[in-house]
Write a protein that holds these residues in place. Structure first.
Motif, short mmCIF file in Angstrom:
data_model
loop_
_atom_site.label_atom_id
_atom_site.label_comp_id
_atom_site.label_asym_id
_atom_site.label_seq_id
_atom_site.Cartn_x
_atom_site.Cartn_y
_atom_site.Cartn_z
N ASN A 8 37.53 34.84 47.26
CA ASN A 8 36.41 34.79 46.33
C ASN A 8 36.43 33.45 45.61
OD1 ASN A 8 34.56 35.15 44.27
ND2 ASN A 8 35.12 37.30 43.97
N ARG A 9 35.30 32.77 45.59
CA ARG A 9 35.28 31.44 44.97
C ARG A 9 35.47 31.52 43.47
NH1 ARG A 9 29.01 29.51 45.16
NH2 ARG A 9 28.45 30.56 43.26
N TRP A 10 35.08 32.63 42.84
CA TRP A 10 35.29 32.76 41.39
C TRP A 10 36.77 32.92 41.08
CZ3 TRP A 10 31.47 30.94 38.91
CH2 TRP A 10 30.18 31.07 39.41
N ILE A 11 37.49 33.58 41.95
CA ILE A 11 38.94 33.71 41.74
C ILE A 11 39.61 32.35 41.93
CG2 ILE A 11 41.06 34.74 42.66
CD1 ILE A 11 39.39 37.22 43.33
N ARG A 12 39.20 31.61 42.95
CA ARG A 12 39.74 30.26 43.15
C ARG A 12 39.39 29.36 41.97
NH1 ARG A 12 37.85 29.56 49.17
NH2 ARG A 12 35.95 29.42 48.00
N TRP A 13 38.18 29.49 41.45
CA TRP A 13 37.77 28.70 40.29
C TRP A 13 38.64 29.05 39.08
CZ3 TRP A 13 35.00 24.63 39.05
CH2 TRP A 13 34.56 24.48 37.75
N ALA A 14 38.85 30.34 38.84
CA ALA A 14 39.68 30.76 37.71
C ALA A 14 41.13 30.28 37.88
CB ALA A 14 39.64 32.28 37.57
#
Length: 176
Positions: free
Chosen positions: A42-48
């Protein structure tokens, strides 16, 4: 007809491969096949995770610099090295975040008046622009290098497929 069908099957294979792997290098493919359960998709998890990494790097460096009683110039160089290294690994937005955090931490902890955020002097603005400018330049260079590496890998794979096709065509012509 044999050549056309072979060309069609290679084109279909290329399209399926590009969809499946999305122009990943061989090392990335190997990493993704072996470590699929570890790396978040998930890109949001990578971002976080990227934000947390940048924050942890800045906080740890600040703690170490305060522990060793480093002066402002030493601290600025250490932060700049961290920004440059992080910019080579992360994308531009995350590296800009780290650069801004580093500039703010440098101003807050190492420039007088200490323990206050006061970016009004020229040296404060120079440090902010130096950090952000260096991270933008380094991340652009790193992005260009990543793109060129991916393109070279794609060309290498295309040459391998063409070589395999030519070998199969020569074997098919020899069989006639």
């Amino acid at each position: 007809s044999v050549i056309a069908s072979t060309h069609l099957s290679i084109s279909q294979y290329s399209i399926q491969s590009a969809r499946r792997w999305g122009r990943m290098s061989t090392d990335q493919k190997a990493l993704s096949s072996h470590l699929m359960h570890i790396i978040p998709h998930n890109r949001w998890i990578r971002w976080a995770l990227g934000l947390a990494s940048a924050s942890a790097i800045t906080s740890t460096l600040t703690w170490l610099l305060l522990l060793t009683h480093a002066n402002a110039s030493t601290s600025g160089i250490v932060y700049l090295v961290a920004v440059v290294l992080f910019s080579t690994l992360a994308r531009r937005v995350l590296s800009i975040y780290l650069a801004i955090c580093s500039a703010l931490f440098l101003d807050y902890y190492f420039f007088p008046p200490y323990r206050s955020l006061n970016i009004s002097r020229a040296e404060d603005w120079v440090s902010v622009f130096a950090f952000v400018g260096s991270c933008i330049v380094v991340s652009r260079i790193a992005d260009r290098a990543r793109r060129e590496t991916e393109q070279a890998e794609q060309r290498r794979e295309d040459v391998e497929r063409l070589y395999t096709l030519s070998q199969e065509m020569m074997l098919h012509d020899d069989a006639k």
